[in-house]
Design a protein around this motif. Sequence first.
Motif, PDB file in Angstrom:
ATOM      1  N   GLN A 283       9.478  10.076 -14.309  1.00 46.22           N
ATOM      2  CA  GLN A 283      10.398   9.920 -13.179  1.00 46.22           C
ATOM      3  C   GLN A 283       9.897  10.719 -11.981  1.00 46.22           C
ATOM      4  OE1 GLN A 283      13.936  11.037 -15.465  1.00 46.22           O
ATOM      5  NE2 GLN A 283      14.752   8.996 -15.062  1.00 46.22           N
ATOM      6  N   ARG A 284       9.202  11.835 -12.275  1.00 45.00           N
ATOM      7  CA  ARG A 284       8.614  12.634 -11.190  1.00 45.00           C
ATOM      8  C   ARG A 284       7.300  12.024 -10.718  1.00 45.00           C
ATOM      9  NH1 ARG A 284       5.622  17.987 -11.701  1.00 45.00           N
ATOM     10  NH2 ARG A 284       5.222  18.503  -9.527  1.00 45.00           N
ATOM     11  N   PHE A 285       6.464  11.612 -11.677  1.00 46.38           N
ATOM     12  CA  PHE A 285       5.182  10.988 -11.342  1.00 46.38           C
ATOM     13  C   PHE A 285       5.383   9.474 -11.350  1.00 46.38           C
ATOM     14  CE2 PHE A 285       4.025  15.167 -12.889  1.00 46.38           C
ATOM     15  CZ  PHE A 285       3.022  15.559 -12.010  1.00 46.38           C
ATOM     16  N   GLU A 286       5.497   8.914 -10.152  1.00 46.58           N
ATOM     17  CA  GLU A 286       5.758   7.480  -9.996  1.00 46.58           C
ATOM     18  C   GLU A 286       4.755   6.882  -9.026  1.00 46.58           C
ATOM     19  OE1 GLU A 286      10.249   6.173 -10.461  1.00 46.58           O
ATOM     20  OE2 GLU A 286      10.009   7.496  -8.744  1.00 46.58           O
ATOM     21  N   PRO A 287       4.537   5.564  -9.115  1.00 46.51           N
ATOM     22  CA  PRO A 287       3.642   4.933  -8.129  1.00 46.51           C
ATOM     23  C   PRO A 287       4.195   5.087  -6.712  1.00 46.51           C
ATOM     24  CG  PRO A 287       4.008   3.485 -10.018  1.00 46.51           C
ATOM     25  CD  PRO A 287       4.980   4.622 -10.161  1.00 46.51           C
ATOM     26  N   ALA A 288       3.291   5.142  -5.757  1.00 47.00           N
ATOM     27  CA  ALA A 288       3.693   5.287  -4.354  1.00 47.00           C
ATOM     28  C   ALA A 288       4.316   4.001  -3.837  1.00 47.00           C
ATOM     29  CB  ALA A 288       2.464   5.620  -3.512  1.00 47.00           C
ATOM     30  N   THR A 289       5.323   4.151  -3.001  1.00 43.13           N
ATOM     31  CA  THR A 289       5.803   3.005  -2.224  1.00 43.13           C
ATOM     32  C   THR A 289       4.772   2.770  -1.108  1.00 43.13           C
ATOM     33  OG1 THR A 289       7.000   4.398  -0.667  1.00 43.13           O
ATOM     34  CG2 THR A 289       8.208   3.684  -2.644  1.00 43.13           C
ATOM     35  N   PRO A 290       4.763   1.591  -0.492  1.00 43.32           N
ATOM     36  CA  PRO A 290       3.824   1.370   0.628  1.00 43.32           C
ATOM     37  C   PRO A 290       3.951   2.451   1.710  1.00 43.32           C
ATOM     38  CG  PRO A 290       4.799  -0.707  -0.050  1.00 43.32           C
ATOM     39  CD  PRO A 290       5.511   0.357  -0.825  1.00 43.32           C
ATOM     40  N   ALA A 291       5.177   2.894   1.977  1.00 43.73           N
ATOM     41  CA  ALA A 291       5.379   3.921   3.017  1.00 43.73           C
ATOM     42  C   ALA A 291       4.789   5.262   2.576  1.00 43.73           C
ATOM     43  CB  ALA A 291       6.870   4.071   3.322  1.00 43.73           C
ATOM     44  N   GLU A 292       4.964   5.621   1.291  1.00 50.49           N
ATOM     45  CA  GLU A 292       4.413   6.888   0.778  1.00 50.49           C
ATOM     46  C   GLU A 292       2.887   6.867   0.805  1.00 50.49           C
ATOM     47  OE1 GLU A 292       7.914   8.272  -2.374  1.00 50.49           O
ATOM     48  OE2 GLU A 292       6.389   6.814  -2.998  1.00 50.49           O
ATOM     49  N   ARG A 293       2.318   5.726   0.427  1.00 48.52           N
ATOM     50  CA  ARG A 293       0.853   5.587   0.447  1.00 48.52           C
ATOM     51  C   ARG A 293       0.326   5.774   1.871  1.00 48.52           C
ATOM     52  NH1 ARG A 293      -3.302   2.621  -2.420  1.00 48.52           N
ATOM     53  NH2 ARG A 293      -4.738   1.559  -1.009  1.00 48.52           N
ATOM     54  N   GLN A 294       0.988   5.096   2.825  1.00 48.96           N
ATOM     55  CA  GLN A 294       0.574   5.161   4.236  1.00 48.96           C
ATOM     56  C   GLN A 294       0.675   6.593   4.765  1.00 48.96           C
ATOM     57  OE1 GLN A 294       2.802   2.315   6.465  1.00 48.96           O
ATOM     58  NE2 GLN A 294       1.502   2.430   8.276  1.00 48.96           N
ATOM     59  N   LYS A 295       1.784   7.259   4.432  1.00 46.49           N
ATOM     60  CA  LYS A 295       2.009   8.632   4.900  1.00 46.49           C
ATOM     61  C   LYS A 295       0.953   9.582   4.327  1.00 46.49           C
ATOM     62  CE  LYS A 295       5.468  12.348   4.774  1.00 46.49           C
ATOM     63  NZ  LYS A 295       6.702  12.823   4.137  1.00 46.49           N
ATOM     64  N   SER A 296       0.684   9.477   3.022  1.00 52.13           N
ATOM     65  CA  SER A 296      -0.305  10.346   2.375  1.00 52.13           C
ATOM     66  C   SER A 296      -1.687  10.150   2.991  1.00 52.13           C
ATOM     67  CB  SER A 296      -0.369  10.078   0.871  1.00 52.13           C
ATOM     68  OG  SER A 296       0.778  10.584   0.234  1.00 52.13           O
ATOM     69  N   ARG A 297      -2.040   8.895   3.225  1.00 49.43           N
ATOM     70  CA  ARG A 297      -3.359   8.615   3.803  1.00 49.43           C
ATOM     71  C   ARG A 297      -3.459   9.141   5.241  1.00 49.43           C
ATOM     72  NH1 ARG A 297      -6.787   3.657   1.529  1.00 49.43           N
ATOM     73  NH2 ARG A 297      -6.469   4.126  -0.670  1.00 49.43           N
ATOM     74  N   ALA A 298      -2.385   8.999   5.982  1.00 48.85           N
ATOM     75  CA  ALA A 298      -2.395   9.480   7.376  1.00 48.85           C
ATOM     76  C   ALA A 298      -2.573  10.998   7.403  1.00 48.85           C
ATOM     77  CB  ALA A 298      -1.103   9.074   8.083  1.00 48.85           C
ATOM     78  N   GLN A 299      -1.863  11.696   6.496  1.00 42.97           N
ATOM     79  CA  GLN A 299      -1.953  13.165   6.455  1.00 42.97           C
ATOM     80  C   GLN A 299      -3.349  13.632   6.046  1.00 42.97           C
ATOM     81  OE1 GLN A 299       1.368  14.024   3.872  1.00 42.97           O
ATOM     82  NE2 GLN A 299       2.757  14.431   5.573  1.00 42.97           N
ATOM     83  N   LEU A 300      -4.047  12.829   5.249  1.00 40.92           N
ATOM     84  CA  LEU A 300      -5.390  13.203   4.782  1.00 40.92           C
ATOM     85  C   LEU A 300      -6.499  12.591   5.637  1.00 40.92           C
ATOM     86  CD1 LEU A 300      -4.691  12.768   0.965  1.00 40.92           C
ATOM     87  CD2 LEU A 300      -5.277  14.907   2.086  1.00 40.92           C
ATOM     88  N   ASN A 301      -6.097  11.895   6.709  1.00 40.20           N
ATOM     89  CA  ASN A 301      -7.072  11.221   7.590  1.00 40.20           C
ATOM     90  C   ASN A 301      -7.953  10.241   6.825  1.00 40.20           C
ATOM     91  OD1 ASN A 301      -6.294  12.474  10.019  1.00 40.20           O
ATOM     92  ND2 ASN A 301      -7.397  14.332   9.431  1.00 40.20           N
ATOM     93  N   LEU A 302      -7.333   9.492   5.923  1.00 39.05           N
ATOM     94  CA  LEU A 302      -8.061   8.484   5.155  1.00 39.05           C
ATOM     95  C   LEU A 302      -7.793   7.100   5.744  1.00 39.05           C
ATOM     96  CD1 LEU A 302      -7.215   9.761   1.567  1.00 39.05           C
ATOM     97  CD2 LEU A 302      -9.489   9.729   2.572  1.00 39.05           C
ATOM     98  N   PRO A 303      -8.811   6.261   5.854  1.00 35.90           N
ATOM     99  CA  PRO A 303      -8.586   4.911   6.402  1.00 35.90           C
ATOM    100  C   PRO A 303      -7.592   4.127   5.542  1.00 35.90           C
ATOM    101  CG  PRO A 303     -10.942   5.396   6.181  1.00 35.90           C
ATOM    102  CD  PRO A 303     -10.215   6.497   5.492  1.00 35.90           C
ATOM    103  N   ALA A 304      -6.706   3.404   6.185  1.00 37.37           N
ATOM    104  CA  ALA A 304      -5.653   2.670   5.472  1.00 37.37           C
ATOM    105  C   ALA A 304      -6.225   1.629   4.514  1.00 37.37           C
ATOM    106  CB  ALA A 304      -4.721   2.003   6.485  1.00 37.37           C
ATOM    107  N   GLU A 305      -7.363   1.024   4.881  1.00 37.47           N
ATOM    108  CA  GLU A 305      -7.907  -0.073   4.071  1.00 37.47           C
ATOM    109  C   GLU A 305      -9.028   0.359   3.125  1.00 37.47           C
ATOM    110  OE1 GLU A 305      -6.276  -2.906   4.114  1.00 37.47           O
ATOM    111  OE2 GLU A 305      -5.022  -1.936   5.620  1.00 37.47           O
ATOM    112  N   ALA A 306      -9.392   1.634   3.122  1.00 34.70           N
ATOM    113  CA  ALA A 306     -10.505   2.087   2.274  1.00 34.70           C
ATOM    114  C   ALA A 306     -10.072   2.180   0.809  1.00 34.70           C
ATOM    115  CB  ALA A 306     -10.997   3.445   2.746  1.00 34.70           C
ATOM    116  N   LYS A 307     -11.057   2.043  -0.093  1.00 34.13           N
ATOM    117  CA  LYS A 307     -10.790   2.328  -1.503  1.00 34.13           C
ATOM    118  C   LYS A 307     -10.942   3.832  -1.698  1.00 34.13           C
ATOM    119  CE  LYS A 307     -12.445  -0.493  -4.646  1.00 34.13           C
ATOM    120  NZ  LYS A 307     -13.351  -1.096  -5.686  1.00 34.13           N
ATOM    121  N   VAL A 308      -9.965   4.450  -2.361  1.00 39.31           N
ATOM    122  CA  VAL A 308      -9.945   5.910  -2.497  1.00 39.31           C
ATOM    123  C   VAL A 308      -9.774   6.289  -3.969  1.00 39.31           C
ATOM    124  CG1 VAL A 308      -8.721   8.050  -1.902  1.00 39.31           C
ATOM    125  CG2 VAL A 308      -9.002   6.255  -0.177  1.00 39.31           C
TER     126      VAL A 308
END
Length: 377
Positions: free
Chosen positions: A182-207
């Motif tokens: 329940q604590r470790f869950e898949p990211a929602t699209p918004a969570e994924r976008q936010k995490s990538r923005a904070q880490l300066n990772l390209p939105a479309e890159a494979k990470v």
Amino acid sequence: MSKVRLAIVRQKYRPDGGAERFISRALEALEDGSLELNIITRSWQGEPKPDWHLHICNPKKWGRISRERGFAQAARACWQREEFDIVQSHERIAGCDIFRAGDGVHRVWLEQRARIVSPLQRMLAGLSAYHRYVMAAEEEMFRSPSLKKIICNSVMVKNDIIRCFQVPEEKFAVIYNAIDCQRFEPATPAERQKSRAQLNLPAEAKVFIYVGSGFERKGLHASITALAATDAHLIVVGQDKQQSRYVSLARSLGCETRVHFVGVQHNVIPYYHAADGLMLPTLYDPFPNVILEAMACGLPVITSFTCGGAEFIVEGEQGFVCDALDVAALTAAAQAIPLRTVDARMGDAARQRVLPCSPQRLADQLHALYQHVLQQP
């Protein structure tokens, strides 16, 4: 009915350690009033629960052997004096009732490490009094008539112990670590976008994400080398005294802008949420918790045959398994894992695989194990 007095032996109790998380999850779930919980330790970090009984055994030490031997003698004296009903050791100390083989078999680790070190380092390891001491302590413990049960967190470790020490099958209990899905869950699209923005990772890159301190053992060299041949990014969570060597490796391979060293993180979830898969080609690891965490977060896993976590992966379904040093296979696996936004089936299968590993299941298995040990003569 009187309480069962259970003693847990752990030399250095660090709340963020893998063994300690196993202990705390198990003990929290077991707190039904039937157990009196005792911890035998050299040092405790963090706040113990009010009803846990701490026994500090901190004899003087002059080096690694003196540290191990001194604690073993002090811990054994403590449990003999206190006459606990069950002694469960997470250290290699002969005389305990239950041993949890959370660190695997030292001899097997040295066999695997010998594959990546220089001939001189191999020779020094063979001559090392410390390694000889640990292997002798391990052998004495596994051959001790006091030992009633061995908890392994993977079948791999159970097989290693049987191969090295000929311990009979009935002494083993394979109990996988627990994960809070329940604590470790898949990211929602918004969570994924936010995490990538904070880490300066390209939105479309494979990470990919790599999680673990002790970069040599956990396969960071092979991870960076494999990903250099792709266009994927790698988030490196963890620390190592030799980090500059891995930064130089990424630079020499021309991928330094795609390898992101973020240090130790107390909350790794946002980093999992930024990733499409976990890369952990570890040389030897009984079953790292990070594999459960990543799978619960919906990430496929690339790991090695010498990692207990490989038991949870069917090739191409929840990820891929290969030799820890097979860079070509690691590269192929990285290329075969899709972006989660494009195809989430592999990540979803990974999450489904770990859903049964609940803290309650762990508690039930331990409870049954303790009852079995108490009934033995």
